[in-house]
Motif scaffolding. Structure first.
Motif, PDB file in Angstrom:
ATOM      1  N   THR A  39       0.814  -1.210   0.000  1.00  0.00           N
ATOM      2  CA  THR A  39       0.000   0.000   0.000  1.00  0.00           C
ATOM      3  C   THR A  39       0.854   1.269   0.000  1.00  0.00           C
ATOM      4  O   THR A  39       0.325   2.347  -0.248  1.00  0.00           O
ATOM      5  CB  THR A  39      -0.949   0.033   1.205  1.00  0.00           C
ATOM      6  OG1 THR A  39      -0.181  -0.063   2.395  1.00  0.00           O
ATOM      7  CG2 THR A  39      -1.942  -1.111   1.144  1.00  0.00           C
ATOM      8  N   TYR A  40       2.139   1.142   0.266  1.00  0.00           N
ATOM      9  CA  TYR A  40       3.037   2.298   0.273  1.00  0.00           C
ATOM     10  C   TYR A  40       4.073   2.140  -0.840  1.00  0.00           C
ATOM     11  O   TYR A  40       4.734   1.109  -0.946  1.00  0.00           O
ATOM     12  CB  TYR A  40       3.744   2.433   1.633  1.00  0.00           C
ATOM     13  CG  TYR A  40       2.770   2.643   2.765  1.00  0.00           C
ATOM     14  CD1 TYR A  40       2.212   3.885   2.999  1.00  0.00           C
ATOM     15  CD2 TYR A  40       2.391   1.577   3.578  1.00  0.00           C
ATOM     16  CE1 TYR A  40       1.308   4.076   4.026  1.00  0.00           C
ATOM     17  CE2 TYR A  40       1.486   1.759   4.601  1.00  0.00           C
ATOM     18  CZ  TYR A  40       0.945   3.013   4.819  1.00  0.00           C
ATOM     19  OH  TYR A  40       0.045   3.196   5.823  1.00  0.00           O
ATOM     20  N   THR A  41       4.220   3.161  -1.627  1.00  0.00           N
ATOM     21  CA  THR A  41       5.106   3.109  -2.787  1.00  0.00           C
ATOM     22  C   THR A  41       6.561   2.897  -2.395  1.00  0.00           C
ATOM     23  O   THR A  41       7.285   2.161  -3.070  1.00  0.00           O
ATOM     24  CB  THR A  41       4.977   4.413  -3.608  1.00  0.00           C
ATOM     25  OG1 THR A  41       3.603   4.618  -3.918  1.00  0.00           O
ATOM     26  CG2 THR A  41       5.773   4.328  -4.886  1.00  0.00           C
ATOM     27  N   THR A 101      12.190   4.125   2.755  1.00  0.00           N
ATOM     28  CA  THR A 101      11.514   3.207   3.669  1.00  0.00           C
ATOM     29  C   THR A 101      11.637   3.676   5.110  1.00  0.00           C
ATOM     30  O   THR A 101      10.661   3.653   5.873  1.00  0.00           O
ATOM     31  CB  THR A 101      12.085   1.792   3.524  1.00  0.00           C
ATOM     32  OG1 THR A 101      11.867   1.350   2.194  1.00  0.00           O
ATOM     33  CG2 THR A 101      11.440   0.821   4.487  1.00  0.00           C
ATOM     34  N   ALA A 102      12.832   4.109   5.485  1.00  0.00           N
ATOM     35  CA  ALA A 102      13.031   4.595   6.853  1.00  0.00           C
ATOM     36  C   ALA A 102      12.200   5.848   7.125  1.00  0.00           C
ATOM     37  O   ALA A 102      11.599   5.981   8.200  1.00  0.00           O
ATOM     38  CB  ALA A 102      14.506   4.874   7.093  1.00  0.00           C
ATOM     39  N   SER A 103      12.132   6.755   6.159  1.00  0.00           N
ATOM     40  CA  SER A 103      11.381   7.992   6.384  1.00  0.00           C
ATOM     41  C   SER A 103       9.880   7.735   6.424  1.00  0.00           C
ATOM     42  O   SER A 103       9.173   8.312   7.262  1.00  0.00           O
ATOM     43  CB  SER A 103      11.718   9.031   5.314  1.00  0.00           C
ATOM     44  OG  SER A 103      11.333   8.575   4.046  1.00  0.00           O
ATOM     45  N   VAL A 104       9.367   6.871   5.561  1.00  0.00           N
ATOM     46  CA  VAL A 104       7.934   6.570   5.592  1.00  0.00           C
ATOM     47  C   VAL A 104       7.575   5.840   6.893  1.00  0.00           C
ATOM     48  O   VAL A 104       6.528   6.107   7.487  1.00  0.00           O
ATOM     49  CB  VAL A 104       7.524   5.753   4.346  1.00  0.00           C
ATOM     50  CG1 VAL A 104       6.145   5.154   4.494  1.00  0.00           C
ATOM     51  CG2 VAL A 104       7.590   6.632   3.112  1.00  0.00           C
ATOM     52  N   THR A 105       8.444   4.974   7.346  1.00  0.00           N
ATOM     53  CA  THR A 105       8.191   4.279   8.611  1.00  0.00           C
ATOM     54  C   THR A 105       8.168   5.258   9.779  1.00  0.00           C
ATOM     55  O   THR A 105       7.320   5.150  10.669  1.00  0.00           O
ATOM     56  CB  THR A 105       9.255   3.195   8.846  1.00  0.00           C
ATOM     57  OG1 THR A 105       9.258   2.309   7.732  1.00  0.00           O
ATOM     58  CG2 THR A 105       8.962   2.403  10.100  1.00  0.00           C
TER      59      THR A 105
END
Length: 150
Positions: A39-41, A101-105
């Protein structure tokens, strides 16, 4: 200068490639444990980049293992240049994927968008991607250092 540790065809290069493959496999494993990652690009981007990094690393593991254990392959500048460019391109892609990935998390954790268990898996996946990036960049820089001597 012929036996630069970490350069293509040495046992240190084999260890770098093996570590890179293990960290890449761990990253994709932790990401794919949760079925909602698509669901997350940025998470899909990480899985796509790992899908490129893993076969590249396994191929170079086979070549390094052949060079170390069976016989010494002659180093050719054109082949080494392809390996350097491939490593640099994949390391840039890997850094971008790990960072996104780290920033979206982090944003998901701050906004309360996911529970602790999936977000901790995403964080582990990003950490493994950063470790894989570090080993890929190190391998590329060792080979780049060897290239002028050929």
């Amino acid at each position: 200068m012929d036996e630069l540790p970490g350069a293509f065809g040495t046992s240190a290069s084999l260890a770098l490639r093996f570590g890179q493959t293990i960290f890449s496999l761990a990253s994709i494993f932790f990401m794919c444990l949760d079925v909602a990652f698509f669901t997350y690009t940025s998470f899909c981007y990480l899985v796509t980049v790992m899908g490129l990094v893993i076969p590249w690393s396994i191929t170079l593991i086979v070549v390094d293992a052949y060079s170390v254990f069976i016989k010494r392959l002659p180093r050719q500048p054109k082949i080494l240049l392809v390996i350097i460019v491939g490593d640099l391109v994949l390391s840039y892609l890997l850094l971008a994927a790990a960072s996104s990935t780290a920033s979206v998390t982090t944003v998901l954790l701050a906004a309360g968008g996911c529970t602790a268990k999936p977000c901790s898996r995403y964080q582990l996946s990003a950490a493994m991607a950063f470790f894989s990036w570090f080993l890929s960049l190190a391998s590329s820089l060792f080979n780049l250092w060897l290239l002028p001597s050929l």
